[in-house]
Write a protein that holds these residues in place. Sequence first.
Motif, short mmCIF file in Angstrom:
data_model
loop_
_atom_site.label_atom_id
_atom_site.label_comp_id
_atom_site.label_asym_id
_atom_site.label_seq_id
_atom_site.Cartn_x
_atom_site.Cartn_y
_atom_site.Cartn_z
N PRO A 1 0.83 -1.20 0.00
CA PRO A 1 0.00 0.00 0.00
C PRO A 1 0.86 1.25 0.00
O PRO A 1 1.90 1.31 0.66
CB PRO A 1 -0.79 -0.13 1.31
CG PRO A 1 -0.78 -1.58 1.62
CD PRO A 1 0.53 -2.10 1.13
N ARG A 2 0.44 2.25 -0.76
CA ARG A 2 1.19 3.51 -0.80
C ARG A 2 0.47 4.54 0.08
O ARG A 2 -0.75 4.50 0.23
CB ARG A 2 1.31 4.02 -2.22
CG ARG A 2 -0.01 4.30 -2.93
CD ARG A 2 0.24 4.84 -4.33
NE ARG A 2 -0.98 4.97 -5.11
CZ ARG A 2 -1.83 5.98 -5.03
NH1 ARG A 2 -1.61 6.96 -4.17
NH2 ARG A 2 -2.91 6.02 -5.79
N ASP A 3 1.26 5.43 0.66
CA ASP A 3 0.68 6.47 1.49
C ASP A 3 -0.21 7.37 0.64
O ASP A 3 0.19 7.80 -0.44
CB ASP A 3 1.80 7.29 2.14
CG ASP A 3 1.25 8.34 3.09
OD1 ASP A 3 0.42 7.98 3.94
OD2 ASP A 3 1.65 9.51 2.96
N GLU A 4 -1.40 7.65 1.13
CA GLU A 4 -2.33 8.48 0.39
C GLU A 4 -2.89 9.55 1.32
O GLU A 4 -3.90 9.36 2.00
CB GLU A 4 -3.47 7.62 -0.18
CG GLU A 4 -4.47 8.39 -1.03
CD GLU A 4 -3.81 9.30 -2.05
OE1 GLU A 4 -3.79 10.52 -1.80
OE2 GLU A 4 -3.30 8.78 -3.05
N ARG B 1 -4.47 12.20 0.86
CA ARG B 1 -5.80 12.74 0.56
C ARG B 1 -6.90 12.07 1.37
O ARG B 1 -7.95 12.67 1.64
CB ARG B 1 -6.11 12.60 -0.93
CG ARG B 1 -5.32 13.54 -1.82
CD ARG B 1 -5.65 13.31 -3.29
NE ARG B 1 -5.17 12.00 -3.74
CZ ARG B 1 -5.36 11.52 -4.97
NH1 ARG B 1 -6.05 12.24 -5.87
NH2 ARG B 1 -4.89 10.35 -5.32
N LEU B 2 -6.67 10.81 1.80
CA LEU B 2 -7.69 10.12 2.59
C LEU B 2 -7.94 10.81 3.92
O LEU B 2 -9.01 10.65 4.51
CB LEU B 2 -7.27 8.66 2.82
CG LEU B 2 -7.30 7.74 1.60
CD1 LEU B 2 -6.81 6.35 1.99
CD2 LEU B 2 -8.70 7.67 1.02
N ARG C 1 -15.14 7.49 4.52
CA ARG C 1 -14.20 6.38 4.33
C ARG C 1 -14.97 5.05 4.25
O ARG C 1 -14.60 4.16 3.48
CB ARG C 1 -13.19 6.34 5.48
CG ARG C 1 -12.19 7.49 5.45
CD ARG C 1 -11.35 7.49 6.71
NE ARG C 1 -10.42 6.39 6.76
CZ ARG C 1 -9.15 6.45 6.38
NH1 ARG C 1 -8.65 7.58 5.92
NH2 ARG C 1 -8.37 5.40 6.49
N LEU D 1 -7.86 3.84 -6.04
CA LEU D 1 -7.23 4.51 -4.90
C LEU D 1 -7.45 3.73 -3.61
O LEU D 1 -6.54 3.59 -2.79
CB LEU D 1 -7.76 5.94 -4.77
CG LEU D 1 -7.14 6.77 -3.65
CD1 LEU D 1 -6.98 8.24 -4.06
CD2 LEU D 1 -7.98 6.72 -2.37
N GLU E 1 -5.09 0.69 -3.68
CA GLU E 1 -3.65 1.02 -3.68
C GLU E 1 -3.22 1.70 -2.38
O GLU E 1 -2.06 1.62 -2.00
CB GLU E 1 -3.32 1.90 -4.88
CG GLU E 1 -3.44 1.17 -6.21
CD GLU E 1 -2.82 1.91 -7.36
OE1 GLU E 1 -2.75 3.15 -7.30
OE2 GLU E 1 -2.41 1.25 -8.33
N SER E 2 -4.15 2.36 -1.71
CA SER E 2 -3.81 3.01 -0.44
C SER E 2 -3.88 2.05 0.73
O SER E 2 -3.43 2.38 1.84
CB SER E 2 -4.76 4.18 -0.18
OG SER E 2 -6.08 3.69 0.06
#
Length: 216
Positions: free
Chosen positions: A142-145, A147-148, A156, A204, A207-208
């Motif tokens: 997972p990549r840091d996101e 915007r969440l 969410r 998103l 991936e997040s």
Amino acid sequence: MITVLLADDQPLVRAGLRALLDTESDLSVLGEAADGREAVRQAAALRPDVVLMDIRMPELDGLEATRRIVGARTSRVVVVTTFDLDEYVYEALRAGASGFLVKDAEPGELRQAVRVAARGDALLSPGVTRRLIERFAATAAPRDEPRLGALTPREREVLGRIAQGQNNGQIAETLFMSPATVKTHVNRIMAKLGLHDRAQLVVLAYESGLIRPGGV
């Protein structure tokens, strides 16, 4: 009237798509493009509601053409591919495509895909697309996101349900809210995340790490 641009390097394919769409009273083909660069130019000039985009084309491939068209916010893009499990399709969704359709789909599926994309929904019903996203999302950490962080807990939760393939009606039933309230949440989520349709929301979310492949 829903307007469409056809982007495919095969004249017979374009002719077939035009014949299927132009018979419908609510669908109109505005133009055709034989390569990716022409697709980008025509999308900017004609501003169709939907572009049906082949992936493998000369001059500029369908992935980059999709990225440019979506980035310009001129049209929504539906990728039309020969294969129902193709890594390029996932990359097209990451580029902003609203979904994809295989070339051997039934005529009714093609017409419905255009209508679904035009109204801002994604071709993400349970089936090939979700399996595709899960397959490729599972290969990377997972990549840091950041915007969440702008989303409320309820937003969410709604985003998670979208990523699981639920439509607004199903989300409303599951979370005990009205469909109108769900629609409001979805619109706010898109605005906060800077995304324009449900396909991008799903990508998103996976991936997040908000939703893990196979999770419910």
